[in-house]
Design a protein around this motif. Sequence first.
Motif, PDB file in Angstrom:
ATOM      1  N   MET A   1      36.571 -36.748 135.915  1.00 12.84           N
ATOM      2  CA  MET A   1      36.030 -36.162 137.131  1.00 12.84           C
ATOM      3  C   MET A   1      34.619 -35.665 136.843  1.00 12.84           C
ATOM      4  O   MET A   1      34.351 -35.105 135.788  1.00 12.84           O
ATOM      5  CB  MET A   1      36.919 -35.000 137.601  1.00 12.84           C
ATOM      6  N   THR A   2      33.726 -35.863 137.795  1.00 22.07           N
ATOM      7  CA  THR A   2      32.364 -35.374 137.644  1.00 22.07           C
ATOM      8  C   THR A   2      32.284 -33.922 138.091  1.00 22.07           C
ATOM      9  O   THR A   2      33.141 -33.441 138.832  1.00 22.07           O
ATOM     10  CB  THR A   2      31.385 -36.228 138.491  1.00 22.07           C
ATOM     11  N   LYS A   3      31.239 -33.265 137.652  1.00 23.80           N
ATOM     12  CA  LYS A   3      31.035 -31.862 138.005  1.00 23.80           C
ATOM     13  C   LYS A   3      30.754 -31.734 139.503  1.00 23.80           C
ATOM     14  O   LYS A   3      29.976 -32.499 140.061  1.00 23.80           O
ATOM     15  CB  LYS A   3      29.853 -31.309 137.207  1.00 23.80           C
ATOM     16  N   GLN A   4      31.393 -30.773 140.128  1.00 24.00           N
ATOM     17  CA  GLN A   4      31.192 -30.494 141.549  1.00 24.00           C
ATOM     18  C   GLN A   4      30.699 -29.063 141.704  1.00 24.00           C
ATOM     19  O   GLN A   4      31.262 -28.148 141.110  1.00 24.00           O
ATOM     20  CB  GLN A   4      32.496 -30.664 142.331  1.00 24.00           C
ATOM     21  N   THR A   5      29.657 -28.890 142.504  1.00 25.22           N
ATOM     22  CA  THR A   5      29.123 -27.562 142.777  1.00 25.22           C
ATOM     23  C   THR A   5      29.051 -27.384 144.293  1.00 25.22           C
ATOM     24  O   THR A   5      28.582 -28.276 144.990  1.00 25.22           O
ATOM     25  CB  THR A   5      27.712 -27.401 142.172  1.00 25.22           C
ATOM     26  N   TYR A   6      29.521 -26.252 144.770  1.00 21.86           N
ATOM     27  CA  TYR A   6      29.499 -25.940 146.197  1.00 21.86           C
ATOM     28  C   TYR A   6      28.709 -24.655 146.398  1.00 21.86           C
ATOM     29  O   TYR A   6      28.995 -23.642 145.763  1.00 21.86           O
ATOM     30  CB  TYR A   6      30.913 -25.740 146.739  1.00 21.86           C
ATOM     31  N   GLN A   7      27.721 -24.707 147.284  1.00 27.31           N
ATOM     32  CA  GLN A   7      26.999 -23.497 147.651  1.00 27.31           C
ATOM     33  C   GLN A   7      27.698 -22.948 148.892  1.00 27.31           C
ATOM     34  O   GLN A   7      27.592 -23.501 149.991  1.00 27.31           O
ATOM     35  CB  GLN A   7      25.537 -23.815 147.949  1.00 27.31           C
ATOM     36  N   LEU A   8      28.460 -21.883 148.709  1.00 32.22           N
ATOM     37  CA  LEU A   8      29.322 -21.359 149.768  1.00 32.22           C
ATOM     38  C   LEU A   8      28.497 -20.614 150.815  1.00 32.22           C
ATOM     39  O   LEU A   8      28.298 -19.406 150.730  1.00 32.22           O
ATOM     40  CB  LEU A   8      30.401 -20.457 149.164  1.00 32.22           C
ATOM     41  N   ARG A   9      28.023 -21.371 151.829  1.00 29.48           N
ATOM     42  CA  ARG A   9      27.191 -20.807 152.887  1.00 29.48           C
ATOM     43  C   ARG A   9      27.916 -20.682 154.211  1.00 29.48           C
ATOM     44  O   ARG A   9      27.463 -19.967 155.099  1.00 29.48           O
ATOM     45  CB  ARG A   9      25.951 -21.667 153.089  1.00 29.48           C
ATOM     46  N   ASN A  10      29.005 -21.439 154.381  1.00 31.44           N
ATOM     47  CA  ASN A  10      29.720 -21.377 155.655  1.00 31.44           C
ATOM     48  C   ASN A  10      31.184 -21.782 155.438  1.00 31.44           C
ATOM     49  O   ASN A  10      31.570 -22.202 154.338  1.00 31.44           O
ATOM     50  CB  ASN A  10      29.039 -22.258 156.714  1.00 31.44           C
ATOM     51  N   GLU A  11      31.971 -21.643 156.494  1.00 33.31           N
ATOM     52  CA  GLU A  11      33.414 -21.905 156.408  1.00 33.31           C
ATOM     53  C   GLU A  11      33.732 -23.365 156.058  1.00 33.31           C
ATOM     54  O   GLU A  11      34.681 -23.642 155.335  1.00 33.31           O
ATOM     55  CB  GLU A  11      34.102 -21.527 157.720  1.00 33.31           C
ATOM     56  N   GLN A  12      32.937 -24.301 156.576  1.00 29.45           N
ATOM     57  CA  GLN A  12      33.198 -25.724 156.309  1.00 29.45           C
ATOM     58  C   GLN A  12      33.031 -26.040 154.815  1.00 29.45           C
ATOM     59  O   GLN A  12      33.863 -26.734 154.222  1.00 29.45           O
ATOM     60  CB  GLN A  12      32.271 -26.615 157.140  1.00 29.45           C
TER      61      GLN A  12
END
Length: 147
Positions: A1-12
Motif C-alpha cells: 500500500m502506498t502512503k496516504q495523507t488526508y488534510q482534514l478540512r471538511n466532513e467529506q
Amino acid sequence: MTKQTYQLRNEQILSNAINHLRNTPLNPDKPYFVTIQEATRSLSQNAKLWACLTDISQQVVWYGQRLSTEDWKNILTAGLKGQRSAPGINGGFVVLGQSTSRMTVGEMSELIEMMSAFGTEQGVRWSDESRQALEWARRFGETKRAA
C-alpha cells in the motif's frame, strides 16, 4: 500500500479517511501506522519568518554585536519554547532553539507574533518584504499581530 495523507478540512475528507482505514487489511506481521497531527508551518509563514529575521539582524545590535539571521532564529525560538543551553565542545554555551520546519502553524504564529513584538520594541523599521509577507500570512489566518 502506498502512503496516504488526508488534510482534514471538511466532513467529506474525514469520511474518505475513515473509509480508507476501514478498508485497510490488518496484518500483525505487517502493521500500518496512523498519525494525526496539526499541519506544520506554511510557506507564507516561512517567508514572514525570514523577512523579519533579516530586518532584525540588519538593524538590532545585541549586547554590542550584530547577529546573523540564524543566530536570531536560535535566540527567538529558544525564547518561545523556553531557553535551553548546553556546554559547547570547546567551552562556552550553546543556546538550543527549535527547528522551525517542524513547528506547527500555531507555534509558528506564536513565534511570528513574538518576533514582531520584539522587533517593534527594538525600533526595527520593517521592510516592504516583511510587511508583504505579514499581509500574506494575515490573509490566510496564519498570524494575528501586525509588524
